[in-house]
Every structure is written in structure tokens, then in C-alpha cells.
Design an enzyme around this catalytic site. Structure first.
Site, PDB file in Angstrom:
ATOM      1  N   LYS A 109       0.816  -1.271  -0.010  1.00 52.66           N
ATOM      2  CA  LYS A 109      -0.005   0.021  -0.164  1.00 52.66           C
ATOM      3  C   LYS A 109       0.575   1.106  -0.219  1.00 52.66           C
ATOM      4  CE  LYS A 109      -4.390   0.732   2.718  1.00 52.66           C
ATOM      5  NZ  LYS A 109      -4.739   0.492   3.866  1.00 52.66           N
TER       6      LYS A 109
HETATM    7  C1  E4P Z   1      -8.122   0.291   4.715  1.00 47.00           C
HETATM    8  O1  E4P Z   1      -7.334   0.657   3.463  1.00 47.00           O
HETATM    9  C2  E4P Z   1      -8.334   1.724   4.764  1.00 47.00           C
HETATM   10  O2  E4P Z   1      -7.702   2.572   5.657  1.00 47.00           O
HETATM   11  C3  E4P Z   1      -9.409   2.373   5.936  1.00 47.00           C
HETATM   12  O3  E4P Z   1     -10.320   2.208   5.164  1.00 47.00           O
HETATM   13  C4  E4P Z   1      -9.613   3.153   6.135  1.00 47.00           C
HETATM   14  O4  E4P Z   1     -10.957   3.457   7.332  1.00 47.00           O
HETATM   15  P1  E4P Z   1     -11.588   4.250   8.440  1.00 47.00           P
HETATM   16  O5  E4P Z   1     -11.198   6.220   7.701  1.00 47.00           O
HETATM   17  O6  E4P Z   1     -12.449   4.425   8.749  1.00 47.00           O
HETATM   18  O7  E4P Z   1     -10.240   4.946   9.055  1.00 47.00           O
END
Ligand code: E4P
Length: 218
Positions: free
Chosen positions: A83
Site C-alpha cells: 500500500k
Molecule cells: C483501508 O484501506 C483504509 O485504510 C481504511 O478503510 C480507512 O478507514 P477509516 O477511515 O474508517 O479509518
């Protein structure tokens, strides 16, 4: 549509996997920090439970550091997807990772042009954050609609991974729009299969059955 679980918690992943409900996992630095364990140990544990893409995020913000971390993370297991943040240096690293055949997930996308750039550079997934967009009074799902249209216009292979899903409604709308993946916390995954009328209906069926099968002179 694929369901990914958005967590670094092994108990949650094991539980969801037992029901066959998850196709992959996404983590981020905040989720990993909550677990208080070594990042690579967590990733190894996840790979033993889920045979699907597992997103692991870099924390460097310079291309060189991102590439170094990406190689380290990718070497943990063949299912690791690196990522990378949607920043200039991240895109420099993305180009190289694409050349090397390392799968990537471009995270923190908040507008269609960012996603378009990630797709042009060969990202495997792009993660628009719908919940965080809603948090600032924007309609997160409009972003998904735009991305679906743009990616179809140019037949990009990059998959739209709807992230920051905070409710079952986000998942339903993502599916209606034709997004490839929704990643969600354990709580939302559980909410997907619940409906009060299901519970009421089942309760009534079971009670009726019990009544009809009472021995006459019990
Ligand atoms: C996933 O890849 C993201 O990091 C995550 O869905 C972020 O979610 P949040 O905005 O609820 O922290």
C-alpha cells in the site's frame, strides 16, 4: 464483488474467515499500531488464515524508502499487496513497483484525478476513502461513481477498492455502482447479514414448529 476485512486483528480475521466471508484483508499503520505487535508477525499470521490479497502499507514518504519497505513487505508472502500513499514520491515508487510486478494499492485517494494517475501508473488497486469524505460533508459515493465511469471509459485493469466503509449502506452503494472491492471493519461485515425481520421471522417459525410438535398430553 469482493469483501476485504479492514483490520490487523487476528481474532477478527479468523472469525470472518471461518464463515468464508472474506476475500482479502487491508491494514493501515493505525490499525497495526492498535495491535501492539510486530508488523511482519501480524502479516505472517494473516497469510496463514486468508489466501487472498493482504494490503500492507509503507510509512516512508520518499520514493527510495517506499521502495525499500515495499520489497521487505512483498518478501513476507506472495499475497502481500504493497500500500503506497497517493503522493508524488509514492507515484514515483509505484511506477517502479509496477515494472517489477509487485502488486500495489494506492491509498488515501480523494479525487478522480488521483485515481486516474494511480491507474495510469499500473496500480493493482486504488483506495478511495468514502467514510472520510463523508466526514467532511462531501458525498463519498459520488467519487466511486466517477471512478467506475472513468475506469470503464479507458478499460483500466486497476480495481476500485472502496475503503473507509463505515456502514452497510456504503457496501450496498459500492456494489450498485459496480466497484470491484469493499473493505470494511468487522462490525460492518457482521451488519451486512443482519435484518430484524429475519430474526422475528425465524423466531415465529421455531415457536410454531414447537407448538405443533408438542406431545398431546405432555
Ligand atoms: C483501508 O484501506 C483504509 O485504510 C481504511 O478503510 C480507512 O478507514 P477509516 O477511515 O474508517 O479509518
Amino acid at each position: 464483488m469482493k469483501f476485504f476485512l479492514d483490520t490487523a486483528n487476528i481474532d477478527e480475521i479468523r472469525d470472518a474467515a471461518e464463515y468464508g466471508l472474506i476475500d482479502g484483508v487491508t491494514t493501515n499503520p493505525s490499525l497495526v499500531a492498535k495491535e501492539g505487535r510486530d508488523f511482519k508477525d501480524i502479516l505472517r499470521d494473516i497469510t496463514r488464515i486468508v489466501d487472498g490479497p493482504i494490503s500492507a502499507e509503507v510509512v516512508s514518504t520518499e520514493a527510495e524508502g517506499i521502495l525499500h519497505e515495499a520489497h521487505e513487505l512483498a518478501s513476507v508472502h506472495r499475497n502481500i499487496v504493497v500500500k503506497v500513499p497517493m503522493i508524488k514520491e509514492g507515484m514515483k515508487a509505484l511506477r517502479q513497483l509496477t515494472k517489477e510486478g509487485i502488486r500495489t494499492n494506492v491509498t488515501l485517494c480523494f479525487n478522480p484525478n488521483q485515481a486516474l494517475i494511480a491507474a495510469k501508473l499500473g496500480a493493482t488497486y486504488v483506495s478511495p476513502f468514502v467514510g472520510r469524505f463523508d466526514d467532511v460533508s462531501e458525498v463519498g459515493m459520488n467519487l466511486i461513481a466517477d471512478l467506475v465511469r472513468i475506469f470503464r471509459n479507458y478499460n483500466f485493469q486497476t480495481q476500485i477498492l472502496v475503503a473507509s466503509c463505515r456502514s452497510p449502506l456504503h457496501v450496498r452503494e459500492a456494489a450498485l455502482l459496480g466497484a470491484h472491492v469493499a473493505t470494511m471493519p468487522y462490525k460492518v461485515l457482521e451488519q451486512l447479514l443482519k435484518h430484524p425481520l429475519t430474526d422475528i421471522g425465524l423466531d415465529r417459525f421455531l415457536k410454531d414448529w414447537e407448538k405443533a410438535h408438542q406431545p398431546a398430553h405432555a
